[in-house]
Design a protein around this motif. Sequence first.
Motif, short mmCIF file in Angstrom:
data_model
loop_
_atom_site.label_atom_id
_atom_site.label_comp_id
_atom_site.label_asym_id
_atom_site.label_seq_id
_atom_site.Cartn_x
_atom_site.Cartn_y
_atom_site.Cartn_z
N ASP A 235 0.85 -1.34 -0.04
CA ASP A 235 -0.04 0.00 0.03
C ASP A 235 0.74 1.34 -0.03
O ASP A 235 0.49 2.33 -0.56
CB ASP A 235 -0.83 0.01 1.21
CG ASP A 235 -1.73 1.21 1.30
OD1 ASP A 235 -2.75 1.50 0.51
OD2 ASP A 235 -1.45 2.34 1.99
N ILE A 238 2.24 1.80 -3.40
CA ILE A 238 1.20 2.02 -4.63
C ILE A 238 0.80 3.49 -4.26
O ILE A 238 1.04 4.48 -5.02
CB ILE A 238 0.02 1.30 -4.37
CG1 ILE A 238 -0.02 0.00 -4.84
CG2 ILE A 238 -1.41 1.98 -5.07
CD1 ILE A 238 -0.80 -0.95 -4.42
N SER A 242 1.85 6.55 -6.81
CA SER A 242 0.70 7.42 -7.17
C SER A 242 0.89 8.87 -7.07
O SER A 242 0.61 9.77 -7.79
CB SER A 242 -0.64 6.96 -6.55
OG SER A 242 -0.86 5.60 -6.75
N ASP A 306 -7.06 6.01 -1.39
CA ASP A 306 -6.47 4.88 -0.81
C ASP A 306 -7.00 4.53 0.67
O ASP A 306 -7.23 3.21 0.49
CB ASP A 306 -4.95 5.49 -0.30
CG ASP A 306 -4.05 4.47 0.32
OD1 ASP A 306 -3.51 3.54 -0.43
OD2 ASP A 306 -4.08 4.69 1.60
N THR A 310 -7.75 1.30 -1.88
CA THR A 310 -6.66 0.47 -1.88
C THR A 310 -6.13 -0.12 -0.75
O THR A 310 -5.97 -1.21 -0.61
CB THR A 310 -5.42 1.45 -2.47
OG1 THR A 310 -5.73 1.96 -3.57
CG2 THR A 310 -4.14 0.70 -2.61
N TYR A 311 -6.25 0.58 0.51
CA TYR A 311 -5.94 -0.05 1.85
C TYR A 311 -7.11 -1.09 2.17
O TYR A 311 -6.24 -2.30 2.48
CB TYR A 311 -5.99 1.06 2.76
CG TYR A 311 -5.47 0.81 3.99
CD1 TYR A 311 -4.03 0.85 4.25
CD2 TYR A 311 -6.10 0.34 5.17
CE1 TYR A 311 -3.58 0.63 5.54
CE2 TYR A 311 -5.66 -0.27 6.49
CZ TYR A 311 -4.30 0.04 6.69
OH TYR A 311 -3.57 -0.21 7.59
N VAL A 314 -5.87 -4.21 0.15
CA VAL A 314 -4.55 -4.64 0.10
C VAL A 314 -4.24 -5.11 1.45
O VAL A 314 -3.63 -6.30 1.65
CB VAL A 314 -3.29 -3.50 -0.39
CG1 VAL A 314 -2.04 -4.05 -0.31
CG2 VAL A 314 -3.63 -3.47 -1.90
#
Length: 370
Positions: A235, A238, A242, A306, A310-311, A314
């Motif tokens: 994470d 990423i 980003s 995120d 994402t978080y 992931v």
Amino acid sequence: MKRYINHHHLSLALALFVLYLAITYWGNIAKIIQTVFSAAVPLLIGCLIAYIVNLLLNQYERLYTHLFSKSKQQKFKRPFGIIMSYLTIILLVAIVFSLVIPELVTCVKLLIANHSHVINNFIDYFEHNSDFKGLLNNFNTRNIQWEKVGKYLTTGVGGTFRTVISTASSVFSAATTAVIAIFFSIYLLIYKEMLHHQFSKLLTTYCSRYQTQIIKVVRVFDESYSNYIIGQCKDAAILGISCFIGMAILRMPYASMIGVVTAFGALIPIIGAILGSSVGVIIIFAVSPLQAGIFLIFIILLQQLDNRITYPLVVGRSIGLPSVWVFAAVIIGGGISGILGMMFTVPLFAALYKLLSADARNRITIQKNE
């Protein structure tokens, strides 16, 4: 029956005697524990390094086994994995320094150049200040209290010298601790199968009754910590990449340095990304307040993506801990041991959450069957 009672009384008396000794000599016991812990700090750090490096080692050993499955060179699998794991970490550190240091130097130069007028104004103030000139003209060495000057030089210089010696000693001690920790981590990785066998033998010999439960608990903790470390690193990578891509598209300064800082900050759950982005806002503000405002809006949007997408994908699924308990773990860990506490308590809470959930389900099932 009488023998059992006598044995019970003897055990109770022995326990009370040990408790009395512990209370009476607690100061000496605490000093001994502190001394042992201080001596074992390099070994504990080595265990932590070995645990993290072992995650890479397992991947490289699988790769080696896949590449040389029909070869007789399997005896080189462990050396290959250890060398490649440490080289990977060294390479990552080198890349980070190569990205951060040049832009950091440029940033410092720019700050000095932009604020040089403040230094010039400061010098001009003293050059054209009549009171300061009069003070210099009326300066008389006879009015100096040389005893105080001598005392200040002896104590002040001595204090400065002691500070320098103390700082050098601290640096040397930290370097020695790091070297010992790295070598100990290598030994642990080389002999990890032997250590596993010895641990299993101890459990079988002294804790055979609870061996299955202990192994289960250890596996849950290992799974929680390994999944957390891997997921948090993914994470953070990423988020940092980003951030760098977004800043490059928006043509903002210090994109690579702020991307790395944001990635490292994201290793700390919840508040880490905020701390990393705050550094970016301050640095960009020194160049352009307008760009700092644009970066602030961009990083808020990026963190929202995120945190919501994402978080959870992931990290959230890998540790299996609800967000409310993640927040509680961060607050408690930060209060106990700062940033390190925040990073260690989240997987700890995740492991305890899994164990308690499994135990509660088992008890509910047993109660229903009864």
